[in-house]
Design a protein around this motif. Sequence first.
Motif, PDB file in Angstrom:
ATOM      1  N   ALA A 177       0.806  -1.215   0.000  1.00  0.00           N
ATOM      2  CA  ALA A 177       0.000   0.000   0.000  1.00  0.00           C
ATOM      3  C   ALA A 177       0.845   1.274   0.000  1.00  0.00           C
ATOM      4  N   PRO A 178       1.928   1.361   0.795  1.00  0.00           N
ATOM      5  CA  PRO A 178       2.623   2.650   0.916  1.00  0.00           C
ATOM      6  C   PRO A 178       3.690   2.921  -0.131  1.00  0.00           C
ATOM      7  N   ASN A 179       3.939   1.990  -1.064  1.00  0.00           N
ATOM      8  CA  ASN A 179       5.044   2.154  -2.006  1.00  0.00           C
ATOM      9  C   ASN A 179       4.574   2.011  -3.452  1.00  0.00           C
ATOM     10  N   PRO A 180       3.879   3.009  -3.982  1.00  0.00           N
ATOM     11  CA  PRO A 180       3.344   2.894  -5.346  1.00  0.00           C
ATOM     12  C   PRO A 180       4.408   2.747  -6.411  1.00  0.00           C
ATOM     13  N   GLU A 181       5.610   3.307  -6.189  1.00  0.00           N
ATOM     14  CA  GLU A 181       6.646   3.214  -7.215  1.00  0.00           C
ATOM     15  C   GLU A 181       7.014   1.758  -7.487  1.00  0.00           C
ATOM     16  N   TYR A 182       6.965   0.908  -6.452  1.00  0.00           N
ATOM     17  CA  TYR A 182       7.224  -0.514  -6.658  1.00  0.00           C
ATOM     18  C   TYR A 182       6.178  -1.108  -7.596  1.00  0.00           C
ATOM     19  N   ALA A 205       0.780   2.050 -16.323  1.00  0.00           N
ATOM     20  CA  ALA A 205       0.904   1.144 -15.187  1.00  0.00           C
ATOM     21  C   ALA A 205      -0.405   1.048 -14.408  1.00  0.00           C
ATOM     22  N   LEU A 206      -1.060   2.171 -14.170  1.00  0.00           N
ATOM     23  CA  LEU A 206      -2.318   2.148 -13.426  1.00  0.00           C
ATOM     24  C   LEU A 206      -3.394   1.381 -14.191  1.00  0.00           C
ATOM     25  N   LYS A 207      -3.393   1.502 -15.504  1.00  0.00           N
ATOM     26  CA  LYS A 207      -4.341   0.739 -16.315  1.00  0.00           C
ATOM     27  C   LYS A 207      -4.084  -0.757 -16.159  1.00  0.00           C
ATOM     28  N   LYS A 208      -2.804  -1.141 -16.124  1.00  0.00           N
ATOM     29  CA  LYS A 208      -2.466  -2.548 -15.918  1.00  0.00           C
ATOM     30  C   LYS A 208      -2.843  -2.998 -14.512  1.00  0.00           C
ATOM     31  N   LEU A 209      -2.666  -2.132 -13.541  1.00  0.00           N
ATOM     32  CA  LEU A 209      -3.030  -2.461 -12.164  1.00  0.00           C
ATOM     33  C   LEU A 209      -4.533  -2.643 -12.001  1.00  0.00           C
ATOM     34  N   ASP A 210      -5.317  -1.996 -12.873  1.00  0.00           N
ATOM     35  CA  ASP A 210      -6.770  -2.220 -12.849  1.00  0.00           C
ATOM     36  C   ASP A 210      -7.090  -3.706 -12.995  1.00  0.00           C
ATOM     37  N   GLU A 211      -6.268  -4.430 -13.757  1.00  0.00           N
ATOM     38  CA  GLU A 211      -6.521  -5.840 -14.020  1.00  0.00           C
ATOM     39  C   GLU A 211      -6.328  -6.710 -12.777  1.00  0.00           C
ATOM     40  N   ILE A 212      -5.335  -6.374 -11.976  1.00  0.00           N
ATOM     41  CA  ILE A 212      -4.999  -7.217 -10.828  1.00  0.00           C
ATOM     42  C   ILE A 212      -5.702  -6.764  -9.537  1.00  0.00           C
ATOM     43  N   ARG A 240      -1.237  10.345  -7.450  1.00  0.00           N
ATOM     44  CA  ARG A 240      -1.880   9.517  -8.459  1.00  0.00           C
ATOM     45  C   ARG A 240      -2.309   8.168  -7.850  1.00  0.00           C
ATOM     46  N   TRP A 241      -1.455   7.622  -7.016  1.00  0.00           N
ATOM     47  CA  TRP A 241      -1.718   6.319  -6.396  1.00  0.00           C
ATOM     48  C   TRP A 241      -2.913   6.370  -5.468  1.00  0.00           C
ATOM     49  N   LEU A 242      -2.967   7.386  -4.616  1.00  0.00           N
ATOM     50  CA  LEU A 242      -4.084   7.496  -3.681  1.00  0.00           C
ATOM     51  C   LEU A 242      -5.403   7.689  -4.413  1.00  0.00           C
ATOM     52  N   TRP A 249      -6.063   6.591  -7.402  1.00  0.00           N
ATOM     53  CA  TRP A 249      -6.380   5.300  -8.024  1.00  0.00           C
ATOM     54  C   TRP A 249      -6.932   4.318  -7.004  1.00  0.00           C
ATOM     55  N   ARG A 250      -6.319   4.272  -5.825  1.00  0.00           N
ATOM     56  CA  ARG A 250      -6.781   3.359  -4.774  1.00  0.00           C
ATOM     57  C   ARG A 250      -8.206   3.701  -4.342  1.00  0.00           C
ATOM     58  N   ALA A 251      -8.544   4.980  -4.386  1.00  0.00           N
ATOM     59  CA  ALA A 251      -9.866   5.421  -3.895  1.00  0.00           C
ATOM     60  C   ALA A 251     -10.989   5.122  -4.882  1.00  0.00           C
ATOM     61  N   LYS A 252     -10.627   4.776  -6.110  1.00  0.00           N
ATOM     62  CA  LYS A 252     -11.661   4.514  -7.119  1.00  0.00           C
ATOM     63  C   LYS A 252     -12.458   3.241  -6.805  1.00  0.00           C
TER      64      LYS A 252
END
Length: 379
Positions: free
Chosen positions: A188-193, A220-227, A372-374, A376-379
């Motif tokens: 959760a705290p390391n979006p760059e990873y 990357a965020l679009k790809k993360l939508d998948e997982i 950007r990460w926060l 995305w997580r909130a969506k």
Amino acid sequence: MTESKDRSFPGAGLSRRTLLRAATAAMAMPAVAQATSAFAQEKLAGSGQVVVYSYGGSFTAGMRKYVFEPFTKATGITVVDVTADFAEPQVKAMNQAGRVDWDTAFVQGFTYPAMHEAGMFLPIDYSLWDDESLKGVPDSARLKDAVVAFFSGTLLAYDERAFGKSSPKTWVDFWDVGAFPGPRGLSAPNPEYNLQFALLADGVAKSDIWPLTDEKIDRALKKLDEIKPHVKKWWTAGGEAPQLLISREYAMTTTYDGRAIAAIRQGAPIRMVWDGAYGKNNYWVVLKGGPNTENAQRLIAFVNRAAIAAGFTQGTGYPGANVNQLQHLPSELVPLVSVNPENASKTIIEDAAWLAAKRPDGKTNLDHIQERWLAWRAK
């Protein structure tokens, strides 16, 4: 000592011959440790205490056994450890309040520049270091007011009980929930990873990961939508990911290499995948205004001896900067650690300077990624 911009893996160029020598190195440990103790008693002896920050859990337990207790025995200085997930917020708060209660801390590569410029750290006293330490720790790891404490990797780990003969080997496999079913874990705290891993899963070459431009972040965020639907829990503390693998709440997860190694050495059914790991330098610093800074200098000199650096690695799973430590590590540990050249060659080193650089709006690139990460997580 000049400050180097080389972010290469300490020890990445070590030869296979060096690794083979590690198989018999444990036999020499008592003599080396005795010599280290004699050096410490002669040059580093003191009194009182030193207040040392570390991360808690198995990391701190390992440091107590392999570093703090030998240091106290050799020097007469008592170590008081304090723990937190990250040191930087507390160090900044203490600095602003004008009351610094710690003597040493670990700081991450991308937070070091601003804290250095703010004058929060004392110069490292390299006059306390012996010749072996100065030769074993690369120039690139020895800055004016910091020294690489350890190189950490965040990588893919899986529960070997969850898969048959076909086991995950890449980040493409991590995303493939059809071929490799089961709940996933991400930090959760390391979006760059997570951005790096998503880009690798989406086919981006290792050499093209950095810098993380806005276009790459979008990809990357679009790809993360998948997982995202398959992430059972977003882990926050270093010890969570291995424990959730052991309890079978994860089939696969990202994890810190040292935490995984500690669990594996205790018999956990965990396997590590170094391909595409996220690598970063973490620094020892002596805090300006700390109550026992002379003792802090002695501790940093002590831990950078090859034999003690090997002890640090055995206790935490994270190799210190002295490349000669591979000569002192148990043979079964060498294949697991980041200074093994084979593992180093598969690792992508973060661009700490880019993360710390300011954008036109005055925010750092890392700040922008966090925002950007926060969102995305909130969506």
